[in-house]
Design an enzyme around this catalytic site. Sequence first.
Site, short mmCIF file in Angstrom:
data_model
loop_
_atom_site.label_atom_id
_atom_site.label_comp_id
_atom_site.label_asym_id
_atom_site.label_seq_id
_atom_site.Cartn_x
_atom_site.Cartn_y
_atom_site.Cartn_z
N GLN A 81 0.84 -1.21 0.00
CA GLN A 81 0.00 0.00 0.00
C GLN A 81 0.87 1.26 0.00
O GLN A 81 0.47 2.31 0.52
CB GLN A 81 -0.92 0.02 1.22
CG GLN A 81 -2.17 -0.84 1.08
CD GLN A 81 -3.09 -0.37 -0.04
OE1 GLN A 81 -2.99 0.75 -0.55
NE2 GLN A 81 -4.00 -1.24 -0.45
N SER A 82 2.06 1.17 -0.58
CA SER A 82 2.98 2.31 -0.53
C SER A 82 2.44 3.54 -1.27
O SER A 82 2.08 3.46 -2.45
CB SER A 82 4.31 1.88 -1.15
OG SER A 82 5.09 3.01 -1.47
N ASN A 83 2.42 4.65 -0.55
CA ASN A 83 2.06 5.93 -1.19
C ASN A 83 3.20 6.38 -2.10
O ASN A 83 2.97 6.90 -3.18
CB ASN A 83 1.83 7.01 -0.13
CG ASN A 83 0.72 6.65 0.81
OD1 ASN A 83 -0.40 6.41 0.38
ND2 ASN A 83 1.02 6.57 2.10
N CYS A 85 5.26 4.60 -3.79
CA CYS A 85 5.25 3.87 -5.07
C CYS A 85 4.15 4.41 -5.98
O CYS A 85 4.39 4.68 -7.16
CB CYS A 85 5.06 2.38 -4.83
SG CYS A 85 6.53 1.63 -4.10
#
Length: 354
Positions: A81-83, A85
Amino acid sequence: MDAYRAEKLILNIPRVPIGFFPTPLQKLDNLSKKYNSSLYMKRDDLSGPEFGGNKIRKLEFLLAEAVKKNTEYVFTYGAHQSNHCRETVAACRKLGLKPVLYLLYLGGGNKPGQYLGNLFLDKIMDAEIKFVSPTPGISAYEAVEHSYKISAEHILQLEKGGHRCYDIPVGGFNPIGCLGFTLGFIELVKQLQDKKIKLDYIVFATGSGGTLAGLLAGKAMLNSDIKMIPISVDVEPKDKPKKIADMANEVLKILGIDTSINENEVIIDTGYIGEGYEKPSEASTSAIRELAIEEGIVLDPVYTGKAFAGLLDYLRKRLIPQDSNVLFWHTGGTPAIFAEREIVGHVYKGVNEL
Ligand SMILES: Cc1ncc(COP(=O)(O)O)c(C=O)c1O
């Protein structure tokens, strides 16, 4: 050095326009009354493109370097859930670069059962995604090191085929990326001067530490006495303050500034992590709800929710004295509010009701 001179110095370094800057500086009127302080918010959640966030500031410098090197593929890393990325994917698409993500999946199994939140956006923007599931017992840090090893082979293969690749570490944590937040600090100081606000504190979430390192370099450049309260969202390695001081000093070196930051000046509050990264706490869930109800602004559950819980606790316990001028830097992450329930938590009352 004054803010205008400092800005000029940084703008000598190549940068591509990706976001919408300056981001708004907004007063939180209702919460200010409630806590007898003047509370402000820096809205980097509106930095664009695609839901914005703090990484856009870093990407403007990082991707300028990628473009200069005639890059075709951009690699980066994070949790599923990386912002960071998702912001990298959006910025790459805008610049005609091909994004490749190595995403850690910590939920058990090889990959998530559903593509929600940031991952949903990564899929719409058609990023190439490789999931990495850490073997039981190894830490997230070790798992990231493992991703770097696998991707190095991937990059090598592409480069052998004549494709240029640009590699961005987790969180964009390198001196070029961190410069983005040094410029961010200068942007804020200019806004404060225009509005005649004498700020006492800046409160924000810290992860890789790049935002903090960039802000510290900006504070040193302007010789500012604004106090920083970085709030951690994950267990911190012992050498983190040193790493952040070293990074801030690298930024100052690039700019030719003859001053340095000592690791003792890097004080991170680890009191609001709760059970861990991506695990909602009662305090963060209630902070998200309080800001949404009082001001109509949504935070994310992984970073800004925990940092805002810290801010509210400081205000309630008067660790920040009444009548202070306090800024919360909203570093984005809004799409994570649409992630898996285990990450989001029970952010509204009567969660089983429609
Ligand atoms: C919403 C949000 N806030 C804060 C951070 C922390 O920023 P940094 O990694 O620069 O410490 C992140 C990092 O990904 C983030 O996504």
